[in-house]
Write an enzyme that holds these catalytic residues in place. Sequence first.
Site, PDB file in Angstrom:
ATOM      1  N   HIS A 269     -53.831 -38.414 -50.644  1.00 50.56           N
ATOM      2  CA  HIS A 269     -54.221 -38.946 -51.953  1.00 50.56           C
ATOM      3  C   HIS A 269     -53.464 -40.243 -52.197  1.00 50.56           C
ATOM      4  O   HIS A 269     -52.577 -40.606 -51.448  1.00 50.56           O
ATOM      5  CB  HIS A 269     -53.923 -37.934 -53.058  1.00 50.56           C
ATOM      6  CG  HIS A 269     -54.551 -36.608 -52.802  1.00 50.56           C
ATOM      7  ND1 HIS A 269     -55.811 -36.295 -53.225  1.00 50.56           N
ATOM      8  CD2 HIS A 269     -54.109 -35.524 -52.119  1.00 50.56           C
ATOM      9  CE1 HIS A 269     -56.110 -35.058 -52.825  1.00 50.56           C
ATOM     10  NE2 HIS A 269     -55.101 -34.580 -52.151  1.00 50.56           N
ATOM     11  N   ASP A 299     -57.147 -30.549 -44.722  1.00 49.55           N
ATOM     12  CA  ASP A 299     -56.258 -30.212 -45.833  1.00 49.55           C
ATOM     13  C   ASP A 299     -56.443 -28.868 -46.515  1.00 49.55           C
ATOM     14  O   ASP A 299     -56.183 -27.825 -45.946  1.00 49.55           O
ATOM     15  CB  ASP A 299     -56.442 -31.264 -46.911  1.00 49.55           C
ATOM     16  CG  ASP A 299     -55.543 -32.462 -46.718  1.00 49.55           C
ATOM     17  OD1 ASP A 299     -55.753 -33.449 -47.366  1.00 49.55           O
ATOM     18  OD2 ASP A 299     -54.624 -32.362 -45.883  1.00 49.55           O
ATOM     19  N   TYR A 532     -64.561 -42.363 -54.325  1.00 44.63           N
ATOM     20  CA  TYR A 532     -63.566 -43.080 -53.517  1.00 44.63           C
ATOM     21  C   TYR A 532     -63.795 -42.938 -52.020  1.00 44.63           C
ATOM     22  O   TYR A 532     -63.480 -43.823 -51.245  1.00 44.63           O
ATOM     23  CB  TYR A 532     -62.139 -42.714 -53.921  1.00 44.63           C
ATOM     24  CG  TYR A 532     -61.658 -41.310 -53.560  1.00 44.63           C
ATOM     25  CD1 TYR A 532     -61.522 -40.900 -52.244  1.00 44.63           C
ATOM     26  CD2 TYR A 532     -61.291 -40.403 -54.552  1.00 44.63           C
ATOM     27  CE1 TYR A 532     -61.056 -39.636 -51.920  1.00 44.63           C
ATOM     28  CE2 TYR A 532     -60.829 -39.140 -54.242  1.00 44.63           C
ATOM     29  CZ  TYR A 532     -60.717 -38.765 -52.919  1.00 44.63           C
ATOM     30  OH  TYR A 532     -60.258 -37.513 -52.614  1.00 44.63           O
TER      31      TYR A 532
END
Lengths: 1019, 278
Positions: A269, A299, A532
């Site tokens: 992040h 993750d 994103y």
Amino acid sequence: MSIASGKFKVILFGLSKALPLAAKFYPAYAERLTERNLTAQIMARDEEVGRWFKIKNGRVTSRAGLHPNPDVTIAFKNATLGADLLTPPFNWLNQINAQKDFKMTVDGPEDLSNWFAQTVMLLMSVRLDMGVPQKDGTIRYCNMANGGPLFVYVKDGKIIRTTLIDFDETDPQPWSIMAKGVKLTPPRKTTLAPHGQNSKAIVYSPDRALYPMKRVDFDPNGERNPQNRGKSGYVRITWEEALELVSSEIKRAKRLHGPGVMAVSHGSHHTWGNIGYYLSALYRFRNAVGHTSVHHNPDSWEGWYWGAAHHWGYSLRVGQSETYGTVEDCLQNCDMVVFWSADPETTSGSYGAQEGTVRRQWLKDPRLACKVVHVDPFYNSSAQFLPGKWFAPKPTTSVAMAMAIAYVWIQEGLYDKAYVESHTEGFDKWKAYLVGDEDGVPKTPEWQELETGVPARDVRALAREWGRKRVYLAPGGWGNGHGGACRNQTGIQWARVMVCLVAMQGLGKPGVNMGNLQWGTPVDFNFYFPGYAEGGMSGDIEGTSLPVELYQRMPQLPTMNTSNQKIPRIFMPEAILEGKAEGYLWNGKSIEHQFAKVNYPAAGHAPVRMLYKYGGSMLSTMNNTNRHVQMYQSENLEFVVNQSIWMEGEAKFADLILPACTNFERVDISEWAALGGYGHHGQQQLNHRVVIFQAPAIKPLGESKSDYWIFTEICKRLGLANYFNEGMNEIDWVKRQFEASDLPEYITWEQFVKKGYFVVPTEKEKLRAPVSFRWFWENRKKDVPEPLPLPSDYAGEYLKGLQTQSGKLEFECNSLIRANDPERPPIVKYEPSWEGPHSGVMYEKFPLMMLTPHSKYSFHTQGDGKDSFLLNIEDHRVKVGDWYYWLIRMNPQDAADRGIKKHDLVKVYNDRGAVLCAALPTERLPRGVVHGYESCAIYDPLGEPGKSIDRGGCLNLLTPHKTQTKSTHSLAGANALVEVEVWDGKVEHMSETFAKMEKAAEAAAAAKVEDAMVMEPAK
Amino acid sequence: MQKWNMIIDVAECTNCNLCTLAIMDEYVDNDFPGYSAPMPKHGHRWIDILQNERGQGTQLDIAYVPTMCNHCDDAPCVKASWNEAVTKRPDGIVIIDPVKAKGQKQIVDACPYGHVWWNEELLVPQAWTFDAHLLDHGWPQPRGGQVCPTGAMRAVKVEDSEMQAMAKAQELEQLKPELGTKPRVWYRNLWRYSTAFIAGSVSKEVDGIVDCVEGAQIRLFQGGSLMATATTDNYGDFKFDRLPPDSGAYVVSITTEGGMKRVEANVTQSVSLGEIRI
């Protein structure tokens, strides 16, 4: 003179007037013009028409015609093209094509040409009016944290306060859902996660890296002293020195060793914003330079990607399913929600702030008649908020509990037999395993009790209730996976068995689905704003989801890494220390991509000798991280640069620190919770879609700079700046992103910049997305708005059925039959954890199972430490003496047995390391289980790194890095065996990693002596 | 005259701490002349969330109680101050003047709730101002009320008579009402924090299989009198809540089709009796 060249001349004349005029009206622009002295020429090559601009000491002079000796030349093939490309509004596709076809070229020193291009572009934005003045004399800007959107109130260059966003009268009205006669409507405001409300504290943190710094005993031309990383201090240097050092080291390493020599490692992040995000500016930079990528494992998805995907597909969601329409269906049709290793009140759906909280609160309304139960070894925040029966299986064992539930359903006929017959495949095989036909062991509630510690009678009661009700199963924080038990040693089995349970109950029927109201709100999914993961300005058409939509909407120079070398992240220390590592691919294109191996080193590539690190997260987020300490101190890493906002974690292991600023000090644009890519339509966690213009609220503190600026400056020294930023300023990219979205249909650029936020209009009720899996249950074509799976992954007709080979829910997975992997059999079976009660001597020595879930108040390392406000929250850290200690929670009996009282300093340890924590005895844990969050920001060994106890709270020093199975690149470290004792004040604790190294060194020394003795007679 | 009151619902507080963080965000490093000097970054808890874990094993209940300056109508701090350093505004808000109150540590000592804090650096007593500087600029809610995601914390500006009626209708309570300070902070569902329960789980064994007993009749006795009745749910669970802490010995009687059982429970704090096999 042609008409075109006439137009071209007029434009250039206009530019010659615009530059000094802007300087006259805008002091910032006048200041900009003083930064460089140069002569720049803009010309058309065929007609040799043009104009030059001389900028000297802030003054601009300009003449038509060609200059004999310009510093910089921007040349268009002809005047028509020049006129076209210089006339706003810019057509970015034409701009890019002109560059690709060499119809527009730039000549001159990179620093000057790039500076000139940016200066010209700045004319477009210098006049922009940002922020809304308030009665109290502050100006209100907007920004976006990982924990939600913010109003940022600024006065005299200082952030006064940050708040959530209350909508004004011009913003849309919210949606409503009618459920069982109750009208449910979310409030007209945004929400924040705790780390979002902590923003001001981390901006003004005393731990900010404010100046470029070089490790005091690092000499690039002499002794580099890698063994002292993490121990020696720093000396402040200038940006010029820092940029020269990093760029010369990049060139040196590539020249000396070859391609792929530089590894780039970032956390999962970053601070929010589509331009400044790691998947954007960093990816463009690293591709421009060439790098060995540190290939991430999936993750928090682990068990879903490596396990669940084989049962139902969804590889492009990393094995988690579609979630559309589930909020409405759950509220209207469901009788009970089973939270299974699901704590959305703690994890906020990653970026969803407290949006889901508002909706889950509706479940408390007795008129909805919807029960809740919780399955988690820890009485988590969601269990506290939503009272219901609590089942507390030992960590890693709830797979057995799930199987016992399925067993009861089979025995008592409490599952949807018709659905299983028509919509699934391979049930008989799994049934045979469950009832004991395969291995002679019926998976009864009594059988599971021996593993889980959960009374058989409770499991039977749950199975019976579940089998008779319409139930939403909510595994993980998102309710369809994510976090929780998928991250421990049996995570693959767990995610698999979760899918099997909903498959037995008729996934897709009204009231039967996956979810916990975290995802699946009825927002507008047709309004486009890039997430994103769509890569922002990265140009990375391989490593982001840019090609899906954004690349067409926002044309940009593509970027491509020339090195094919990857390091599987979990084994990064081994790759550096031992020179080899092996992992498996995280790529969601198909179910089968995960079977591909990632081998380091790649054939023909140079071994990694340089590390470009972004931030300080690895020591606390990876597992058994004393390995990383050792890696940093290896001479195999000749140079480590860390671009970090704060001096924390492993930042202090770098040779060079490049101080980056926060997103409150630079400009950006983003949508709340818009992940894109593998988290497609992450906005369905929200009650309102909100797009933000992230205005720079304050100037960068100290000498910190935006990531974009840092990359630009390094690129200048590599001749890559014009390629890296296309001659644009950050705000120009922000505007390109704005133009690429659907925003211009609703709001002008100027209005958006001024107001700072935009709330996407509420979707009409009849246009809301359908309920996930309803199409599947009703045997229709898929009708939810997600472009996946890829067309060729349908075995039959396009859009009919799931991504699996059969198109059905597969109890027996065809993909696993083909893979022939003994650790992942085609049907899911229970194999106890290799780090638990079955671990023999290890369990005797370290009898406590330690849970390390994601934290409640911080977001990974973000928000923790940094002397932030979060330190004052007693359930986050506790001050004992002069230090804020991380908490380790334990059952009061376990604590009493060890003489441990509340807030005693205790040593949590195993062979991998030792961490000093403050103890918190609590009934929230059964006996034998302790709980401490992973991902603190601080690593602070009291003695030698790797050989002493850490007081930062880095519990991942203690967790196993072994993957869940040999054939997966999966984290398994959410559970570890430890012992806890009152701290005896001793600092030393030799980690296994360092003990092995010392032993190897001793053996090597002994061998040397032996060699010398053998050699002796020859003397 | 409408006056400010704070209403807190204990059942809806998740301990997210957004209110405490918002207060730090508002006051740390910020000076609001006439209202408040800056709050120290650490050491003060102008909003302080208390918590209570009730019960043991899997029959657990946890409640959180945000506490703060009560803006008492009969405020001891006002009486303890000199030079009118602490005043009561007409809208009910108590303000400690950061200039006039300098050096007056007795104001800290006067608060029976421990919610006046001593600023060691500036030598002033400080408390949560109800964010009066924001309300005076037209903010509809103080920071805590604005940021609370569940509505567990909400300020209302009403006539005192209306507040009294609300308190009665919604069973709102104050902290330590017996002190007579007349707090303006009210709590709903405070029993989740302040009372005790007796809980248990009834099971039976048939042919070697133990199952939960649903529908068992449970009666609670104290000193021979029947206090309450309950029925077990499908997990065999029952719970008698809102018992006074330290209320002593109780007898729980369980009646099922299969028989009857009596279990004794001594309440100091909440008691989870665990499995009761019939």
